[in-house]
Design an enzyme around this catalytic site. Sequence first.
Site, short mmCIF file in Angstrom:
data_model
loop_
_atom_site.label_atom_id
_atom_site.label_comp_id
_atom_site.label_asym_id
_atom_site.label_seq_id
_atom_site.Cartn_x
_atom_site.Cartn_y
_atom_site.Cartn_z
CE1 TYR A 1 -3.58 2.71 0.91
CE2 TYR A 1 -1.81 3.59 2.27
CZ TYR A 1 -3.03 3.74 1.64
OH TYR A 1 -3.70 4.93 1.76
CD GLU B 1 -5.94 4.71 -1.08
OE1 GLU B 1 -5.93 4.83 0.15
OE2 GLU B 1 -6.96 4.42 -1.73
#
Length: 403
Positions: A125, A213
């Site tokens: 992530y 993101e």
Amino acid sequence: MNLHEYQAKELLKKYNVPVQEGIPCNTPTEAEEAYRQIHTQYDSKFAVVKAQIHAGGRGKGKIAGTEQRGVAVGKNAEDIKTIAQNILGGTLVTIQTGPAGKLVNKVLVAQDVYFEGPSPVKEFYLSILLDRTKGQNVIMYSTEGGMNIEDVAHDTPEKIFKEWIHPGGLLQAFQARKIAFNLGLSGEAFKSCVKFVTNLYAAYVGLDCAMLEINPLFKTSTDKIIAVDCKMSIDDNALMRHADVAALRDISEEDPTEVEAGKFNLNFVKLDGNVGCMVNGAGLAMATMDMIQLSGGEPANFLDVGGTANAQTVEAGFRIILKDPKVKAILINIFGGIVRCDRVAQGVIDAYQSIGNINIPIIVRLQGTNADVAKKLIDESGLKVQSAILLSEAAALVNKAVA
């Protein structure tokens, strides 16, 4: 301004950020053809169909009334066409959309990147945003990528790493290496990650992103680092510098009343309450919403008419508020510093006369420049408008209206 995944990926490619390739499609037939192109071009045995909406949690989300997920894998052209048929035109409900869900008008048919190879695949992530407490951009990353990153942040916050970047410059080489090291990478994967993160930060700055993101940030079985998914939000105030990005705006994903308000330069955010409010100045608007809450009501919106409000913008704001069937009362709270109270009063009168019979109470508090003129205008208009001098008095009238 939020972007769809397929739009964000195209922008990243301009900064040499490797992404999972795909083709956006509007129909099941287009999706079927897209699979054939991807199969030929990338020798991809499988393909992934991804619903394109401005919300996360698509993989776990389902099309309303069915078991169809918002992200699904197809093994052949027929599979892909069927999945696209199930998703397109349906309402996808995810943890971020709420029960109302969002209509899916487009899907992305993407290549399979989970193929077998000499090393195991891994999901990470990574996101970039502004840390307002430090006044610096921060890269947040974790070895625990995938769909449950929220649970990781809640249950094991020690697995979330942060790297702050000085606002005066770009990401330093040692910082990029530190990120790759903390992700446990080595060899070609390490080098690929350093380059990926460096280029991604350049994209974040160059595009004036508010948030960027990548989840998952993916290591392929051949040790390449790519963006499998991308969520990108652009700072609205910077769109004047990016006409090409502004052209990507999808208003079908936005609240219609907020879009309409934008046409009149009104700062409007729809909420779930029962008291509509029209205020000038963001600080006063926040205080007014607090007062509504304390008086027993719930604010139905945030509406700042700004310092240049005139009768036309006030009327537009009035009409937008009245479109919400939940509104049981309207509170207009204006402090006439820059904006003149009589202009606001005239806007209220014009709106009232133009719309016709309004069956909900309207409470008006006008203080400041030309407040006396404004009061006279309202008093002589013959309208069923309740006036107040103090905000506490206005709050009491709101309490009575929603009781």
